[in-house]
Enzyme design. Sequence first.
Site, mmCIF file in Angstrom:
data_model
loop_
_atom_site.group_PDB
_atom_site.id
_atom_site.type_symbol
_atom_site.label_atom_id
_atom_site.label_comp_id
_atom_site.label_asym_id
_atom_site.label_seq_id
_atom_site.Cartn_x
_atom_site.Cartn_y
_atom_site.Cartn_z
ATOM 1 N N LYS A 1 0.808 -1.228 0.000
ATOM 2 C CA LYS A 1 0.000 0.000 0.000
ATOM 3 C C LYS A 1 0.840 1.278 0.000
ATOM 4 O O LYS A 1 0.441 2.296 -0.558
ATOM 5 C CB LYS A 1 -0.944 0.011 1.199
ATOM 6 N N GLU B 1 -9.676 5.971 3.166
ATOM 7 C CA GLU B 1 -10.461 4.883 3.745
ATOM 8 C C GLU B 1 -9.516 3.721 3.988
ATOM 9 O O GLU B 1 -8.461 3.656 3.379
ATOM 10 C CB GLU B 1 -11.564 4.458 2.776
ATOM 11 N N SER C 1 1.688 -9.838 -1.072
ATOM 12 C CA SER C 1 1.349 -8.414 -0.998
ATOM 13 C C SER C 1 1.592 -7.796 0.384
ATOM 14 O O SER C 1 1.767 -6.591 0.503
ATOM 15 C CB SER C 1 -0.105 -8.201 -1.408
#
Length: 598
Positions: free
Chosen positions: A291, A313, A580
């Site tokens: 991210k 969010e 990830s």
Amino acid sequence: MTKVKICGLMEERHVEAAKEADAIGFVFAPSKRRVSIERAAELAKHAPVSAEKIGVFVNASIEEIEETVEKVPLTMVQLHGDEPDELVREIKVPVIQAFSIRGKEDVARLENSVADFVLVDAPGTDYRGGSGHVFDWTLLEEAEIEASRLILAGGLNAENVKAAVHQTGPYMVDVSSGVETDGRKDEVKIQQFIQQAKGDSMQQTADKTGFFGKYGGQFVPETLMKAVKELEDAYMEAKGDPAFKEEYHHYLSEYVGREQPLTFAKRLTEAWGGPKVYLKREDLNHTGAHKINNAIGQALLAMRMGKRKIVAETGAGQHGVATATICALFDLECVIFMGEEDIKRQQLNVFRMKLLGAKVESVTKGSSTLKDAVNEALRYWVTNVEDTHYLIGSALGPHPFPTMVRDFQSVIGEETKRQIVQHEGRLPDTVLACVGGGSNAIGMFYPFLKDESVRLIGVEASGEGLDTEKHAATMTKGTEGVLHGAFMKLLQTDAGQVLEAHSISAGLDYPGIGPEHAYLADIGRVEYESITDQEALEAVVSFSRLEGIIPALESAHAIAQAEKTAKTMGKDEILVICVSGRGDKDMATYAERLEGLS
Ligand SMILES: O=C(O)c1ccccc1N[C@@H]1O[C@H](COP(=O)(O)O)[C@@H](O)[C@H]1O
């Protein structure tokens, strides 16, 4: 789709700007663009593995050509002089023979060429090519040459290339002067040229209105339209600015710790008994997941736009933590919306965000999960749009978010592509990544889209099973509709009410999917599979014990599917899994669901 060659490259940043091109050219002949063998070899390292590296020669000897082919290395040779057929035949890589077109007699000459490809160009002025002059394309109408051998050059640029392709239908277009400003290559012009030449068929890049095929767009209230357009302009401008790119990569290396390794998973490979398995280690990023690649890019863009307040969010909390981290680093005000359910599941991340100075707003509407958090963040943005940037965490939302997030996450696939060639000397056979909104997957897949030999598999969450109501399998069970500013595939009732998605993984229980994924599924370029909560948990245990890496629940979905896919693959094949994120944030769930583990 017409292929594109960008010729006369002399600087790394221009090679990088040409990464969407199919071929790049280095001039070894007399020219203001001439480079040495050593310089070309250095530059070639910055080009995608799949791009053809073409050397341009004028009346060079076979020895010189062979040495250059070997040392750069070149994949093709372009002869722009008066080379005899014997020399053309002696060259071991495919050859392009250039012809200056002044009249019909020149067209007749090219028909007899023994080269693999013929290139048609205007006559040179100072040098044998690269003059920037256009010749009369109608002369080609009578040419007896297969379109699959024809390369069009001569004075092409972003303004005339569409018409040129339309009129002459070549295999490839080749440009040099037309992507230069004041005699030097220009990144923006290079990208504009590629976009124009590939035109509508290059759908993996959203068109001007932000559609990937029929998916995407800007379905936002009037109050947001201005902000969305401003963002689009700012992003396009930043994307073409080398200083922006440099700053972004500076933080990726100095702060996030990139590049991340592509680890050979020896024990997993042995246990599965099939292909060689490699792991792309996004779990090693600062903050524990992919991210942050996107959070840094968007925060830099926000500051460039003069906005110092960020709203975001979060589902699993990884995007929230990444955003809060970057806001702390850049001294930006930060508000994070998070569903009450997710707050309960991800308490550690909630505390982390607070510790980093972010304000965490609990969302109790709807299912109190990610989709409701996005709704609230969008509402907040509407009322604070003047000084606030909405830092969306996945490849979702109105254009330009899906494109922008994909671009910032593409570092994953770009590194992987380079690294696998270093490890194995070739591209992988299969690449897998989990999909919720789809940001790690699109970042991993995008650089491989044109490599048709590489099978791409996105893995969504089938929760408690596809035949129950508790899943997040948007691709398998979704239908078309609008969610959070874009036309996409989503879970909804016949009346268009958005359904609650379920997955044990807070990062995957989103009822929609990014528009580019929906498009890639429709055209069959990416396959989508699904994995249940139970299968993901089992993968967490086996993966942790075999590789000493505790994966995030999201990544465990890709791992579980990889085990199934590996069973259909041979030992001489290569499979890459995008890990990830790491499992620290999921430890409470693991402790609860894997109680009694021995
Ligand atoms: O680009 C050069 O400097 C060059 C020098 C010598 C031979 C060929 C060269 N380039 C080739 O010329 C054509 C057309 O270029 P332009 O777009 O008109 O500038 C192209 O095939 C280049 O590969």
